[in-house]
Design a protein around this motif. Structure first.
Motif, PDB file in Angstrom:
ATOM      1  N   LYS A   1       7.218   1.368  11.945  1.00  0.00           N
ATOM      2  CA  LYS A   1       5.994   0.589  12.106  1.00  0.00           C
ATOM      3  C   LYS A   1       4.813   1.499  12.455  1.00  0.00           C
ATOM      4  O   LYS A   1       3.727   1.377  11.897  1.00  0.00           O
ATOM      5  N   LEU A   2       5.055   2.412  13.375  1.00  0.00           N
ATOM      6  CA  LEU A   2       3.992   3.293  13.834  1.00  0.00           C
ATOM      7  C   LEU A   2       3.593   4.280  12.731  1.00  0.00           C
ATOM      8  O   LEU A   2       2.402   4.542  12.515  1.00  0.00           O
ATOM      9  N   VAL A   3       4.586   4.815  12.019  1.00  0.00           N
ATOM     10  CA  VAL A   3       4.283   5.732  10.912  1.00  0.00           C
ATOM     11  C   VAL A   3       3.434   4.999   9.874  1.00  0.00           C
ATOM     12  O   VAL A   3       2.407   5.494   9.414  1.00  0.00           O
ATOM     13  N   SER A   4       3.843   3.784   9.538  1.00  0.00           N
ATOM     14  CA  SER A   4       3.104   2.990   8.561  1.00  0.00           C
ATOM     15  C   SER A   4       1.687   2.696   9.043  1.00  0.00           C
ATOM     16  O   SER A   4       0.712   2.892   8.314  1.00  0.00           O
TER      17      SER A   4
ATOM     18  N   VAL B   1       0.838  -1.205   0.000  1.00  0.00           N
ATOM     19  CA  VAL B   1       0.000   0.000   0.000  1.00  0.00           C
ATOM     20  C   VAL B   1       0.876   1.259   0.000  1.00  0.00           C
ATOM     21  O   VAL B   1       0.601   2.206  -0.727  1.00  0.00           O
ATOM     22  N   LEU B   2       1.924   1.242   0.798  1.00  0.00           N
ATOM     23  CA  LEU B   2       2.785   2.429   0.890  1.00  0.00           C
ATOM     24  C   LEU B   2       3.424   2.775  -0.451  1.00  0.00           C
ATOM     25  O   LEU B   2       3.580   3.944  -0.789  1.00  0.00           O
ATOM     26  N   THR B   3       3.779   1.752  -1.238  1.00  0.00           N
ATOM     27  CA  THR B   3       4.429   2.030  -2.521  1.00  0.00           C
ATOM     28  C   THR B   3       3.426   2.138  -3.660  1.00  0.00           C
ATOM     29  O   THR B   3       3.804   2.298  -4.817  1.00  0.00           O
ATOM     30  N   GLY B   4       2.147   2.056  -3.331  1.00  0.00           N
ATOM     31  CA  GLY B   4       1.091   2.146  -4.351  1.00  0.00           C
ATOM     32  C   GLY B   4       1.232   3.394  -5.191  1.00  0.00           C
ATOM     33  O   GLY B   4       1.023   3.367  -6.397  1.00  0.00           O
ATOM     34  N   SER B   5       1.549   4.510  -4.580  1.00  0.00           N
ATOM     35  CA  SER B   5       1.903   5.682  -5.378  1.00  0.00           C
ATOM     36  C   SER B   5       3.223   6.221  -4.855  1.00  0.00           C
ATOM     37  O   SER B   5       3.541   6.086  -3.675  1.00  0.00           O
ATOM     38  N   LYS B   6       3.971   6.841  -5.756  1.00  0.00           N
ATOM     39  CA  LYS B   6       5.303   7.313  -5.395  1.00  0.00           C
ATOM     40  C   LYS B   6       5.207   8.379  -4.304  1.00  0.00           C
ATOM     41  O   LYS B   6       5.988   8.373  -3.349  1.00  0.00           O
ATOM     42  N   THR B   7       4.221   9.272  -4.430  1.00  0.00           N
ATOM     43  CA  THR B   7       4.133  10.363  -3.459  1.00  0.00           C
ATOM     44  C   THR B   7       3.800   9.829  -2.060  1.00  0.00           C
ATOM     45  O   THR B   7       4.247  10.379  -1.063  1.00  0.00           O
ATOM     46  N   PHE B   8       3.033   8.744  -2.002  1.00  0.00           N
ATOM     47  CA  PHE B   8       2.683   8.151  -0.709  1.00  0.00           C
ATOM     48  C   PHE B   8       3.939   7.545  -0.067  1.00  0.00           C
ATOM     49  O   PHE B   8       4.220   7.762   1.119  1.00  0.00           O
TER      50      PHE B   8
ATOM     51  N   PHE C   1       6.243  10.265   1.135  1.00  0.00           N
ATOM     52  CA  PHE C   1       5.764  10.839   2.390  1.00  0.00           C
ATOM     53  C   PHE C   1       6.217   9.979   3.566  1.00  0.00           C
ATOM     54  O   PHE C   1       6.738  10.475   4.568  1.00  0.00           O
ATOM     55  N   PHE C   2       6.028   8.671   3.410  1.00  0.00           N
ATOM     56  CA  PHE C   2       6.425   7.731   4.459  1.00  0.00           C
ATOM     57  C   PHE C   2       7.907   7.897   4.792  1.00  0.00           C
ATOM     58  O   PHE C   2       8.293   8.065   5.950  1.00  0.00           O
ATOM     59  N   GLU C   3       8.738   7.873   3.760  1.00  0.00           N
ATOM     60  CA  GLU C   3      10.182   7.935   4.021  1.00  0.00           C
ATOM     61  C   GLU C   3      10.627   9.310   4.515  1.00  0.00           C
ATOM     62  O   GLU C   3      11.569   9.407   5.297  1.00  0.00           O
TER      63      GLU C   3
ATOM     64  N   MET D   1      -0.370   5.868   8.800  1.00  0.00           N
ATOM     65  CA  MET D   1      -0.691   6.273   7.422  1.00  0.00           C
ATOM     66  C   MET D   1      -1.761   5.361   6.840  1.00  0.00           C
ATOM     67  O   MET D   1      -2.717   5.821   6.209  1.00  0.00           O
ATOM     68  N   LEU D   2      -1.595   4.044   7.046  1.00  0.00           N
ATOM     69  CA  LEU D   2      -2.541   3.082   6.477  1.00  0.00           C
ATOM     70  C   LEU D   2      -3.874   3.090   7.228  1.00  0.00           C
ATOM     71  O   LEU D   2      -4.906   2.736   6.673  1.00  0.00           O
ATOM     72  N   GLY D   3      -3.832   3.484   8.497  1.00  0.00           N
ATOM     73  CA  GLY D   3      -5.055   3.511   9.299  1.00  0.00           C
ATOM     74  C   GLY D   3      -5.677   4.888   9.288  1.00  0.00           C
ATOM     75  O   GLY D   3      -6.446   5.240   8.389  1.00  0.00           O
ATOM     76  N   ALA D   4      -5.318   5.676  10.296  1.00  0.00           N
ATOM     77  CA  ALA D   4      -5.954   6.981  10.502  1.00  0.00           C
ATOM     78  C   ALA D   4      -5.936   7.846   9.243  1.00  0.00           C
ATOM     79  O   ALA D   4      -6.969   8.392   8.841  1.00  0.00           O
ATOM     80  N   MET D   5      -4.767   7.953   8.616  1.00  0.00           N
ATOM     81  CA  MET D   5      -4.673   8.885   7.482  1.00  0.00           C
ATOM     82  C   MET D   5      -5.596   8.485   6.342  1.00  0.00           C
ATOM     83  O   MET D   5      -6.404   9.281   5.872  1.00  0.00           O
TER      84      MET D   5
END
Ligand code: ADP
Ligand code: ZN
Ligand code: MG
Length: 480
Positions: free
Chosen positions: A343-346, A321-328, A331-333, A349-353
């Motif tokens: 782990k928490l950032v991921s 999911v994180l690599t689904g789009s380059k901008t996403f 943002f993560f990195e 992002m995948l949950g709340a965001m």
């Protein structure tokens, strides 16, 4: 007899060059009508087109990323037809000698990798636009905007290796992902910078010989492409079941009504009379040129996914999911340059965001929260100021107000409650008001732990420190 679908896609991607394919006009989207034009892209007689080398670079990049052979010599050709938005009376394209050939991409379907072969990727120019919008014209009138004339495109033609509408969706998503990672196309189906025509036929399951195909046009969303293919496969199955034959034709998808109807047949009589464009020299690509581009290739989606799994120890699903789009993924990195808990950032992002953006129907690329501010939100969880469920509320307010996380937590009194006495009092309350559940729990129905946990969290309006609640609740429930 059971029938299966056979699908091949022809995808047009507008290249993000500054100027057009054969002149110096701006190729930007959305300018005032007919302001980005010159004699060359308006097709005046006697003008000379000159190939934009950047467009060739971009097409070669796409070819390399999709495992194509890059032709040492390719030829620009004229594809002749009349249309009001095509002032030259021909489109400059490639025919017999495309720039890229015989590639493939891999998609993941039902947990298996499947290869979809690419027949070719060729360079061509876009046509202008006819405008029928009521705000500009009376009924039966049409205006022409030539800004898009001459904007460079690549056309990516797949072999008929796609077996279902779902696979078509995944294939197209993957192409878009690659185009975006290469930063050569923004991949916007709604605005038309990415367009897809779908060819589809059916054949008895397990047989080799391909059936007569029809071509679907006019789909402008991923959902539309899937729906149109489902519609057309069913239509063909019904024809064959009734003893008929599928006719070779082009159908226009009508998203509003969910049907595909044949185009008027006179627009179908294609005889393009291709011939090499005498104004343009062949494109000669030597190994140096290819090596130069290879040396500057960015990290592609599958490589980035593998790296995220390795480097941050993320589960496959999260990395996907994180690599689904380059901008996403960027943002993560970028967040991880401010804070180290991947782990928490991921998770956040995948949950709340994603949930908040989904609820508010905000495109990730238009989201106002910057990685640095998001990292501050994560920091508040790490230092126990808030818990993960409150983080969603805080994030929502960050999107609305643009305020930093800490200020929102302060102002809205969202800090986590870690005061043992206070939590213990809440728990006693809940146990008292739910005697029946308490009895069942103590009689062995320990699944009810979740119920009590939920009640306490609710009573604290989500603010209690869940770890502390869990500890005290366990003690209270199990001692009697
Ligand atoms: P056509 O001659 O009909 O234009 P092409 O060979 O040029 O066909 O291929 C155009 C696209 O149609 C390609 O993406 C190809 O994979 C697809 N295609 C060709 N034949 C079939 C078929 N029988 N069923 C489904 N798709 C097909
Ligand atoms: Zn021009
Ligand atoms: Mg063809």
């Amino acid at each position: 007899m059971d029938y299966e679908a056979v699908i091949g896609l022809e995808v047009h991607a507008q290249l993000l060059t500054d100027s057009k394919a054969f002149c110096k006009c701006s190729a930007r989207f959305g300018g005032e009508q007919n302001q980005q034009v010159c004699p060359i892209c308006m097709g005046m007689p006697g003008v000379l087109p000159v190939m934009n080398a950047k467009a060739v670079d971009f097409a070669i990049k796409m070819g390399i990323a999709t495992n194509c052979e890059i032709s040492a010599r390719s030829i620009m050709a004229r594809k002749n037809y009349f249309y009001p938005d095509l002032p030259k009376g021909y489109q400059i394209s490639q025919y017999e000698e495309p720039l890229c050939k015989n590639g493939f991409v891999e998609i993941k379907i039902d947990d298996q990798m499947k290869k979809i072969r690419l027949n070719r990727i060729h360079l061509e120019e876009d046509a202008g636009k006819s405008i029928h919008a009521e705000e500009y014209v009376d009924a039966n009138e049409t205006l022409i905007d030539l800004n898009r004339c001459g904007v460079p495109l690549v056309e990516i033609v797949s072999e008929p290796d796609i077996s279902s509408p779902r696979e078509a969706y995944l294939y197209l998503s993957h192409l878009r992902q690659i185009l975006q990672y290469l930063e050569i196309c923004d991949g916007n189906l709604e605005e038309g910078s990415l367009r897809c025509d779908a060819n589809v036929s059916i054949k008895p399951v397990g047989t080799k010989k391909l059936g007569v195909s029809t071509e679907l046009k006019n789909m402008n969303s991923f959902h539309g492409i899937e729906k149109a293919l489902e519609f057309e496969i069913n239509r063909q199955k019904k024809i064959v079941a009734a003893g008929g034959n599928v006719q070779k034709q082009t159908l226009l998808w009508d998203a509003a009504n969910g049907i595909a109807a044949p185009m008027r047949s006179k627009e179908l009589a294609h005889d393009y009379r291709y011939f090499p464009d005498p104004d343009l020299v062949p494109i000669d690509v030597d190994q140096n040129w290819i090596d130069r581009i290879k040396a500057r290739m960015p990290e592609l989606p599958s490589a980035r996914k593998a790296r995220l799994i390795n480097q941050y120890n993320l589960p496959d699903y999260a990395a996907d999911v994180l690599t689904g789009s380059k901008t996403f993924a960027d943002f993560f990195e970028e967040c991880l340059t401010h804070i180290s808990n991947a782990k928490l950032v991921s998770n956040l992002m995948l949950g709340a965001m994603l949930r908040v953006l989904n609820e508010k129907k905000i495109d990730f690329n238009r989201m106002p929260v910057q990685p640095k501010n998001f990292a501050q939100l994560v920091e508040l969880i790490i230092n126990n100021t808030i818990n993960e469920s409150i983080a969603k509320t805080v994030f929502e307010k960050m999107v609305d107000s643009g305020q930093p996380a800490a200020a929102i937590v302060q102002e809205s009194g969202l800090s986590q409650v870690s005061d043992n006495a206070h939590i213990e009092a809440l728990i006693c309350d809940i146990l008292e008001t739910n005697p029946a559940e308490l009895k069942k729990y103590r009689a062995g129905k320990t699944k009810l732990f979740g119920f009590f946990m939920g009640q306490v969290m609710k009573a604290s309006r989500g603010k209690a420190n869940p770890k502390i609640v869990e500890d005290i609740l366990k003690r209270k429930l199990d001692t009697f």
